[in-house]
Scaffold this motif. Sequence first.
Motif, short mmCIF file in Angstrom:
data_model
loop_
_atom_site.label_atom_id
_atom_site.label_comp_id
_atom_site.label_asym_id
_atom_site.label_seq_id
_atom_site.Cartn_x
_atom_site.Cartn_y
_atom_site.Cartn_z
N MET A 168 -1.22 8.20 8.63
CA MET A 168 -2.18 9.26 8.93
C MET A 168 -1.51 10.57 9.32
SD MET A 168 -4.74 7.70 8.03
CE MET A 168 -5.92 9.02 8.32
N GLY A 169 -0.20 10.54 9.53
CA GLY A 169 0.53 11.77 9.82
C GLY A 169 1.11 12.44 8.61
N THR A 170 0.94 11.87 7.44
CA THR A 170 1.52 12.44 6.22
C THR A 170 0.69 13.62 5.71
OG1 THR A 170 0.30 10.90 4.80
CG2 THR A 170 2.49 10.21 5.56
N VAL A 171 1.29 14.40 4.84
CA VAL A 171 0.64 15.59 4.30
C VAL A 171 -0.63 15.23 3.54
CG1 VAL A 171 0.90 17.50 2.67
CG2 VAL A 171 2.80 16.89 4.19
N SER A 172 -0.55 14.22 2.69
CA SER A 172 -1.71 13.86 1.87
C SER A 172 -2.85 13.32 2.72
CB SER A 172 -1.31 12.85 0.79
OG SER A 172 -0.65 11.74 1.36
N ALA A 173 -2.53 12.51 3.75
CA ALA A 173 -3.58 11.98 4.62
C ALA A 173 -4.26 13.10 5.39
CB ALA A 173 -2.99 10.95 5.57
N LYS A 174 -3.47 14.04 5.88
CA LYS A 174 -4.05 15.16 6.63
C LYS A 174 -4.94 16.03 5.75
CE LYS A 174 -0.43 15.61 10.16
NZ LYS A 174 0.66 16.46 10.68
N SER A 175 -4.69 16.01 4.46
CA SER A 175 -5.53 16.80 3.54
C SER A 175 -6.81 16.06 3.16
CB SER A 175 -4.74 17.14 2.27
OG SER A 175 -4.50 15.97 1.50
N GLY A 176 -6.98 14.83 3.69
CA GLY A 176 -8.18 14.05 3.39
C GLY A 176 -8.12 13.32 2.07
N ASP A 177 -6.93 13.03 1.58
CA ASP A 177 -6.78 12.34 0.29
C ASP A 177 -7.51 11.00 0.31
OD1 ASP A 177 -5.29 12.02 -2.37
OD2 ASP A 177 -4.67 10.22 -1.27
N ARG A 178 -8.28 10.72 -0.73
CA ARG A 178 -9.10 9.51 -0.79
C ARG A 178 -8.25 8.24 -0.79
NH1 ARG A 178 -12.82 9.33 -5.73
NH2 ARG A 178 -13.11 7.24 -4.85
N ASN B 218 7.14 26.53 -0.27
CA ASN B 218 7.81 25.34 -0.82
C ASN B 218 7.27 24.08 -0.13
OD1 ASN B 218 9.80 24.37 -2.69
ND2 ASN B 218 11.07 23.80 -0.93
N VAL B 219 5.99 23.76 -0.40
CA VAL B 219 5.32 22.65 0.29
C VAL B 219 5.49 21.35 -0.50
CG1 VAL B 219 3.63 24.17 1.36
CG2 VAL B 219 3.14 23.19 -0.89
N ILE B 220 5.32 20.25 0.23
CA ILE B 220 5.44 18.92 -0.40
C ILE B 220 4.27 18.69 -1.34
CG2 ILE B 220 5.42 16.44 0.08
CD1 ILE B 220 6.81 17.02 2.71
N SER B 221 4.54 18.12 -2.49
CA SER B 221 3.51 17.83 -3.49
C SER B 221 2.57 16.72 -2.97
CB SER B 221 4.16 17.39 -4.80
OG SER B 221 3.22 16.78 -5.65
N ILE B 222 1.27 16.99 -2.99
CA ILE B 222 0.28 15.98 -2.57
C ILE B 222 0.36 14.77 -3.48
CG2 ILE B 222 -2.18 15.49 -2.36
CD1 ILE B 222 -1.18 17.24 -0.15
N GLU B 223 0.55 15.00 -4.79
CA GLU B 223 0.60 13.89 -5.75
C GLU B 223 1.77 12.95 -5.44
OE1 GLU B 223 0.23 17.02 -6.54
OE2 GLU B 223 -1.77 17.10 -7.48
N VAL B 224 2.94 13.52 -5.16
CA VAL B 224 4.11 12.69 -4.85
C VAL B 224 3.92 11.97 -3.52
CG1 VAL B 224 6.58 12.71 -4.35
CG2 VAL B 224 5.67 14.13 -6.21
N ASP B 225 3.42 12.70 -2.52
CA ASP B 225 3.26 12.11 -1.19
C ASP B 225 2.25 10.96 -1.21
OD1 ASP B 225 3.96 12.40 1.70
OD2 ASP B 225 1.80 12.70 1.89
#
Length: 681
Positions: free
Chosen positions: A585-595, A539-546
């Motif tokens: 930079m501590g958010t899920v999307s940033a850690k995933s390398g989101d552009r 049940n992970v946070i959605s990258i799109e929403v984050d």
Amino acid sequence: MGSTWRKLKMALSSNLCIYVPTADSDASPLQSERCSDAALLSPATEHWSFSGSTTAQRPWSPALRLSKSLSRSSKKCTICLASMRRGEGQAIFTAECSHSFHFQCIASNVKHGNQICPICRANWKQVPLQTSSGLDSPSARTQDNPVMTVIRPFPSRLNSTRRIAAHNFPANEPNMFNDDELLDLEPSKKNISNASDESSLKRVVLETYTEVPAVPRFTTVNDFTVLLHLKAPVCTSARAPVDLVTVLDISGSMAGTKLALLKRAMGFVIQNLGPSDRLSVVVFSSNARRLFPLTRMSDAGKQHALQAVNALAANGGTNIAEGLRKGGKVMEDRRGKNAVASIILLSDGQDTYTVNGGVGSNVAGGQTQSNHKLLVPPGVKIPVHAFGFGADHDAESMHTIAEVSGGTFSFIETESVIQDAFAQCIGGLLSVVVKGLQVIIESVNVNVRLQSLKAGSYKNQLMPDRKSGCIDVGDLYADEERDFLVSVNIPKETELTFGYETSLLKVNCYYNDPLTKETIKLVTENVTVKRPENVGKENVISIEVDRQRNRLQSAEAMVLARTIAEEGDLKRAISTLENFRKVLMGTVSAKSGDRLCMALDAELKEMQERMATRNMYENSGRAYILSGLSSHSWQRATARGDSTDGSSLVQAYQTPLMVEMLTRSQANLDVRTRSSQPRPR
């Protein structure tokens, strides 16, 4: 030969020079119209100057002497920015102040009432004119025998101030701007037919994402986020025609290179409009003038528009409000209306007539939000895309104008970016595929309420019972995307009616096709969330929403930092941005390398650097932040700083047609640069 020389000496003694090509001239009609084989005399310098490769074949050419400095020069005409070198088929006029121009360019300039040098602002006593066989009738002006003259006008009895005022804006405009050229209906019918054939492509795509896939059944959540993602249809062969009004600053501060580059940028805009598009140009300094009514950009229309723009000269104050009022009136009074309409505003200075109470006003203190709104004409509902140029423009006013009207604010830091900034803007305007888009959100669960709508600058509303809400999105460019966050509550479920899910929302979209005028409705499936008794690691946070939450929170950090900076505490403003960067930079999307997150971090860092000193903030920091806020709040690309395509953040909002138009602009600039360089000997 003796008779010819006597006539030439008579012309010299009277400060009058006229040359009429002979009937047996081998020049083509186009060359004759442009006077490419003429020789011009500057009475003050007594040098003949011309740049025609065939002039040497004239019987009288041995009697003429070229200015050596001109014949060897590789400089460019300040008006059209094309080179002025020998052998290129363009006549050259050298004024008494020693500045040179293409004769056609400067004659058009004088024709519109300008009698001062566009470079040094010197008042001319000798004025270049162009007629046809000495006749003034329209039919005569189409003759192949143009007359090119340099004359000394009679001394004026008016003082210089009155001459400038009269030259600027004569009171010869109609009371109603209902003289717009009729719409081009035939191509519209063809476009409608093409649009019908491609109807399968003309649909907005709507997708929804929940913050997490599941919420435990016996848990209550008061702030659960749902993302609404919309994407406009792809570009097709048919597009909606545009009504465009450009409102351009030609105050004294625009003189020289600025005005020359603005003319070049306007030339690019004119050349890239289609025959069904209509353009009107309004210019302002101390007050405002409409150069020509809304005119279809056919070949003849483009030629007329280019001549009018090339004739502009800069002087006077800065009356942005009057320029906007006149631009809005052009749109308001028009008889016909193309499906897409927009206003482009460019200024490099502070409004000296409205915001601060007018010239000579003793109004003290800073400019307020209410004062800025005085710049926007009441009742004008056309989006104004504002371009603040240079370090001295009023970024706050320009940003407010754009926000109030529904347009964007771009910060043009360097002169060379003007054309690219305009290119990016019209790349969007020439690809509008959706009109009047409205999103309706409804709760489908008696226990679910809408808590908030996060839609940036888009007008939105929640109903009092919080069971429904709407977002007015307006127009979308081809391939453009929009993201909105809806916050709802999740109730505790003791007895699930529909299996292991809770229904939350239903989303409807309504919009118009600008070509067919068809109203299209999209209905999504219900937005649901799974309700197991317990949730696992899946049940992970959605990258799109984050990602979109980060975008909105970044904008909030920018607003806060700017508020602190305006209060004078730059150190705390920088610290505010730095602290949020750490959170980002501590958010899920940033850690995933989101552009998008990487671009947001780079943008925040750039803002920090532009706050290093008060002078840097005043010159560029404020405008850079406001341009960024405009881009984020409308989710639309803006020019920022000294580049329109240098950052991944700008690219995140660019559409394919914006990129295509930018590429075309840069290729155009490269060609001009190469053509202006000296040729190898």
